[in-house]
Structures are given as structure tokens and as C-alpha cells.
Design an enzyme around this catalytic site. Structure first.
Site, PDB file in Angstrom:
ATOM      1  N   GLU A 114     -13.220  -5.018  11.484  1.00  0.00           N
ATOM      2  CA  GLU A 114     -11.840  -4.693  11.864  1.00  0.00           C
ATOM      3  C   GLU A 114     -11.719  -3.214  12.172  1.00  0.00           C
ATOM      4  O   GLU A 114     -12.616  -2.429  11.869  1.00  0.00           O
ATOM      5  CB  GLU A 114     -10.866  -5.078  10.753  1.00  0.00           C
ATOM      6  N   GLY A 136      -6.974   5.864   5.957  1.00  0.00           N
ATOM      7  CA  GLY A 136      -6.509   6.595   4.765  1.00  0.00           C
ATOM      8  C   GLY A 136      -6.775   8.086   4.869  1.00  0.00           C
ATOM      9  O   GLY A 136      -7.754   8.516   5.466  1.00  0.00           O
ATOM     10  N   SER A 191      -6.229  -3.035   3.870  1.00  0.00           N
ATOM     11  CA  SER A 191      -6.822  -2.634   2.595  1.00  0.00           C
ATOM     12  C   SER A 191      -7.331  -3.762   1.719  1.00  0.00           C
ATOM     13  O   SER A 191      -7.236  -3.695   0.501  1.00  0.00           O
ATOM     14  CB  SER A 191      -5.823  -1.813   1.771  1.00  0.00           C
ATOM     15  N   ASN A 204      -9.008   0.127  11.813  1.00  0.00           N
ATOM     16  CA  ASN A 204      -7.792   0.697  11.201  1.00  0.00           C
ATOM     17  C   ASN A 204      -7.245   1.770  12.131  1.00  0.00           C
ATOM     18  O   ASN A 204      -7.959   2.712  12.465  1.00  0.00           O
ATOM     19  CB  ASN A 204      -8.134   1.343   9.856  1.00  0.00           C
ATOM     20  N   ASP A 228     -14.707  -0.931  10.590  1.00  0.00           N
ATOM     21  CA  ASP A 228     -15.567  -1.353   9.489  1.00  0.00           C
ATOM     22  C   ASP A 228     -16.575  -2.385   9.974  1.00  0.00           C
ATOM     23  O   ASP A 228     -16.244  -3.248  10.806  1.00  0.00           O
ATOM     24  CB  ASP A 228     -14.718  -1.952   8.362  1.00  0.00           C
ATOM     25  N   GLU A 256       0.812  -1.217   0.000  1.00  0.00           N
ATOM     26  CA  GLU A 256       0.000   0.000   0.000  1.00  0.00           C
ATOM     27  C   GLU A 256       0.851   1.275   0.000  1.00  0.00           C
ATOM     28  O   GLU A 256       0.351   2.361   0.283  1.00  0.00           O
ATOM     29  CB  GLU A 256      -0.915  -0.020   1.219  1.00  0.00           C
ATOM     30  N   TYR A 265      -9.398   3.173  -3.419  1.00  0.00           N
ATOM     31  CA  TYR A 265      -8.483   4.280  -3.702  1.00  0.00           C
ATOM     32  C   TYR A 265      -8.688   4.968  -5.046  1.00  0.00           C
ATOM     33  O   TYR A 265      -8.084   5.985  -5.309  1.00  0.00           O
ATOM     34  CB  TYR A 265      -7.035   3.783  -3.572  1.00  0.00           C
ATOM     35  N   ARG A 271     -10.688   3.937  12.678  1.00  0.00           N
ATOM     36  CA  ARG A 271     -11.895   3.775  11.863  1.00  0.00           C
ATOM     37  C   ARG A 271     -12.239   2.297  11.819  1.00  0.00           C
ATOM     38  O   ARG A 271     -11.395   1.486  11.427  1.00  0.00           O
ATOM     39  CB  ARG A 271     -11.654   4.287  10.441  1.00  0.00           C
TER      40      ARG A 271
END
Length: 322
Positions: free
Chosen positions: A279, A285, A156, A281, A266, A23, A225, A264
Site C-alpha cells: 500500500e 507519520g 496504520s 501512505n 510498504d 489514529e 508508534y 511512503r
């Protein structure tokens, strides 16, 4: 490295990006935008590549604060955080332990379960000692609705596959073992893709909840992305009870992992309103198309204000402190 006690506008901010992860390119794009936004508030902002020259670069620049803009290992998994702790540099984001725990999907799920958060049924299959064909047959019998095969320690959606039939499950396991030492295999749950950020400055603040609608397909690497690869619906059009549950679980997940500053999480939200946590993060991003800055904007926090406040919070914290 010593810290100068200077006015906030004269702080020197080092933004670290890139590295060897899958990434890295996304990380560099994020870093350019973060650095540009930081320059609205701080006089000296410098971008650094995560490579063998990093120590030398930091020693010369002598930043007051480091802002890591990294995705996946070795930037989001605690490795870089440990390096910065050794150097005595305050940095934005979660500590070594929280970063490492969040990056390992299996470890994170054990912490979620320990505090009673709702997660999908799963099985951890290490690459060593697992016969992919036999395991696939067992998974097919155990999870008739299908499975999601995930590398245990990548971000990701890299290496993630969906499978229902034994032959497809076997292939998914083999692909996963190409990028990770273990596969986390979860029961496939259908639902809307929902994400919720947490911003922790003076107190923990849940950000507005977003529904992610990939345009043709699911929220894979490309849809994450590419500009126009997915639609972000803010606030997520789910019922009020599910919306409140998502925000509550996002904050409890942040706390369970020991996250700091920002995270963040999900989710999947089923037609019946059932919420499943997937999960968290620890370094979400930060590009123009990213979810976290979108949620902050919906809460009335501009991108410039967001990165400034995060940098100032990190500066007020000495390394080694929670």
C-alpha cells in the site's frame, strides 16, 4: 481566503491534526513535532484540531499554507483536502482524488495493477451480502497458505488480522466488518517488511529504503508508534536488485495514484528477492519514531528542512492545480 505575497519566513502556516479517527492521538503527537520544526523557518505556526471549529479558526488565522498531519479518515482520505480546495488554501500533500484512491486499498491495487506493479492476489468482500462463514470456507480453499484480512479503508494496520483456519478467517472477517464496509482479503506472503519514501519537490526523489523489524510481533499499531517498538534498518539489507526494484516501484506507485509532494509505500520482499507492493501512505507519520523522516535524514535532509521545503512547495502552488 486571499494569499499574501510575502517573504517565505513570514508565511503563516496552519498545522491540522487530531479529529475522530482511531489514529487521532498519533496525529496530534506528529503535529506537535511538525509545528516545532516549522517554527525554525516560519514566524507564525498555529496548530488546529480537525473539528467543528476548524473553519472559524482558519478564517481568523488566515494561513498562507496548510500542513495536514493526519492519519486515516477523514484527514488522509481526501475529505479535508476537498474542504481546503473550497477555501482556496494551498496545502501540503496529495490532492482530493489521489488521497481518496490511496486510502481505499482495493482501488489503489486496481491502479497498481493497471501499470503492472506486483501485488498480492486478493478478494474484495463487501459487508453487505457476504456470509462470513461461507466466505471463510471459500478463502481457506483458495489461499491454503493463509490470508491477511484488511479493512478496505483504514490506515496504520487497524483491524488487520492474519488467519489460516476457516474459523479464524470467519472471526477476522467479522472483526473487520466492525470497522469497515468491506474486507480486502489477500493471500498471505512471507517476507521482510520494507518501506520506501518518495519526496517530490522539483523532481521525484526516492528516499533510502528501510527494513522494519518489529521487536517481538509484527508491525501493528503498537509497534508503529511506540518508542522502541520497532527497529528501522537503513539502508535495508536486501540485495541490490531488490533494493532498486523497491525504489522504482515506490516511484511508480506514487505516480499511478497521482500523489503529490510525499508518499511512503510498504512492501514485502521474499527470500527469493520477489517484491510485493502492499500500500501507499499519502501522509506518512511524522513523529520522532516515524519512518519517513528517518529516511529523509538518511538522505541528508533534516526534519526542519523537510517540513520547510514541503510547506514552500505547497505555497508555490495555487489550489486546484496539480
Amino acid at each position: 481566503m486571499e494569499h499574501s505575497h510575502t517573504a517565505p519566513s513570514s508565511l503563516r502556516i496552519g498545522v491540522i491534526c487530531g479529529g475522530a479517527s482511531a489514529e487521532a492521538g498519533v496525529s496530534r503527537k506528529s503535529a506537535r513535532e511538525v509545528a516545532q520544526a516549522l517554527r525554525a523557518s516560519f514566524a507564525e505556526v498555529h496548530e488546529f484540531e480537525l473539528d467543528g471549529q476548524l473553519y472559524q479558526g482558519l478564517a481568523q488565522f488566515r494561513p498562507d499554507v496548510v500542513f495536514p498531519v493526519l492519519h486515516g479518515p477523514p484527514g488522509e482520505d481526501g475529505t479535508l483536502q476537498g474542504f481546503l480546495e473550497v477555501l482556496g488554501l494551498p496545502y501540503v500533500g496529495s490532492s482530493v482524488c489521489a488521497s481518496a484512491c490511496a486510502m481505499n486499498k482495493y482501488v489503489a491495487k486496481q491502479l497498481y495493477r493497471a501499470v503492472g506493479l506486483p501485488v498480492a492476489r486478493d478478494l474484495l468482500l463487501p459487508r453487505l451480502g457476504t456470509d462470513a462463514r461461507q466466505a471463510a470456507q471459500r478463502l481457506f480453499e483458495q489461499f491454503p497458505s493463509g490470508v491477511v484480512v484488511k479493512p478496505v479503508d483504514q490506515g496504520s494496520a487497524i483491524g488487520v488480522s492474519f488467519a489460516t483456519q476457516p474459523a479464524d478467517i470467519e472471526e477476522a472477517l467479522r472483526n473487520c466488518y466492525g470497522v469497515s464496509s468491506a474486507a480486502l482479503v489477500e493471500e498471505r506472503i512471507s517476507g521482510r517488511e520494507i518501506t520506501a519514501g518518495v519526496l517530490e519537490l522539483d523532481a521525484m526523489l526516492p528516499l533510502p529504503v528501510i527494513e522494519v523489524r518489529p521487536i517481538g510481533g509484527w508491525y501493528d499499531f503498537e509497534h508503529r508508534y511506540a518508542v522502541g517498538g520497532s527497529e528501522h534498518v537503513i539502508p535495508a539489507p536486501i540485495d541490490a536488485q531488490a533494493y532498486a526494484a523497491v525504489q522504482d516501484i515506490a516511484m511508480r506507485a506514487h505516480a499511478a495514484l497521482g500523489c503529490r509532494d510525499l508518499s511512503r509505500s510498504d512492501f514485502l520482499v521474499g527470500e527469493d528477492g520477489a517484491v510485493t507492493l502492499l500500500e501507499t501512505n499519502t501522509l506518512p507519520g511524522m513523529t520522532a519514531t516515524s519512518l519517513y523522516p528517518d529516511a529523509a535524514r538518511a538522505a541528508g535532509i533534516s526534519f526542519e528542512q523537510l517540513v520547510r521545503d514541503l510547506a514552500l512547495k505547497a505555497y508555490g502552488r495555487r489550489p486546484g492545480t496539480p
